[in-house]
Motif scaffolding. Structure first.
Motif, PDB file in Angstrom:
ATOM      1  N   LYS A  73     -55.979  67.266 113.660  1.00  0.00           N
ATOM      2  CA  LYS A  73     -54.694  66.771 113.192  1.00  0.00           C
ATOM      3  C   LYS A  73     -54.126  67.765 112.186  1.00  0.00           C
ATOM      4  O   LYS A  73     -54.851  68.267 111.333  1.00  0.00           O
ATOM      5  N   TYR A  74     -52.848  68.013 112.298  1.00  0.00           N
ATOM      6  CA  TYR A  74     -52.219  69.032 111.470  1.00  0.00           C
ATOM      7  C   TYR A  74     -52.180  68.647 109.991  1.00  0.00           C
ATOM      8  O   TYR A  74     -52.469  69.469 109.135  1.00  0.00           O
ATOM      9  N   ASP A  75     -51.873  67.397 109.699  1.00  0.00           N
ATOM     10  CA  ASP A  75     -51.694  66.997 108.307  1.00  0.00           C
ATOM     11  C   ASP A  75     -52.993  66.692 107.576  1.00  0.00           C
ATOM     12  O   ASP A  75     -53.120  66.974 106.387  1.00  0.00           O
ATOM     13  N   THR A  76     -53.983  66.146 108.264  1.00  0.00           N
ATOM     14  CA  THR A  76     -55.222  65.731 107.597  1.00  0.00           C
ATOM     15  C   THR A  76     -56.427  66.603 107.932  1.00  0.00           C
ATOM     16  O   THR A  76     -57.484  66.444 107.333  1.00  0.00           O
ATOM     17  N   GLY A 126     -48.834  66.043 116.613  1.00  0.00           N
ATOM     18  CA  GLY A 126     -49.193  66.320 115.212  1.00  0.00           C
ATOM     19  C   GLY A 126     -50.539  67.011 115.093  1.00  0.00           C
ATOM     20  O   GLY A 126     -51.338  66.685 114.223  1.00  0.00           O
TER      21      GLY A 126
END
Length: 132
Positions: A73-76, A126
């Motif tokens: 996952k890109y954000d986490t 994402g």
């Protein structure tokens, strides 16, 4: 963590094709008697492989593991879940189909020129593909 570029991603997809897709096509052909590459059973099994294995194997398929890359996952930076992989495989596949493959070509160009190496299906889901 370094982003995985075009050639390593292509290599992982090629390995998945040889190790998984080709045998699935043969198995589906033995079951149905139809050795066509468009056999629906082979396509369903291949899609399940693409969706489920990264969920259970921390963002890796067999080809990605051999090449030393993974989806996250890109954000986490966590491994993808089932919803993420459905977006990445199914929704992005629909987008590529609707655009008659132009979306796929754009994704190839995105991996080649973008600093973050993210494709259309990465943005939809994402995710990003990184070196392990």
């Amino acid at each position: 963590m370094y982003k995985a570029g075009f050639w390593i991603r292509l290599g992982a997809s090629f390995l998945d094709g040889i190790i998984i897709a080709l045998p699935l096509m043969v198995i589906a052909g033995l079951i149905t008697g139809n050795f066509d590459s468009d056999e629906p059973i082979a396509k369903i099994l291949s899609a399940l492989y693409s969706i489920l294995l990264p969920v259970f194997w921390y963002g890796r398929t067999i080809g990605k593991r051999i090449c030393g890359i993974r989806i996250r996952k890109y954000d986490t930076q966590e491994p993808p879940g089932i919803g993420t992989m459905l977006m990445r495989v199914v929704v992005a596949g629909i987008v590529y189909f609707i655009t008659f493959g132009i979306g796929f070509i754009v994704s190839v160009i995105m991996v080649a020129v973008r600093e973050d190496k993210r494709t259309i299906h990465d943005f939809i889901a994402g995710t990003e593909v990184v070196w392990d």
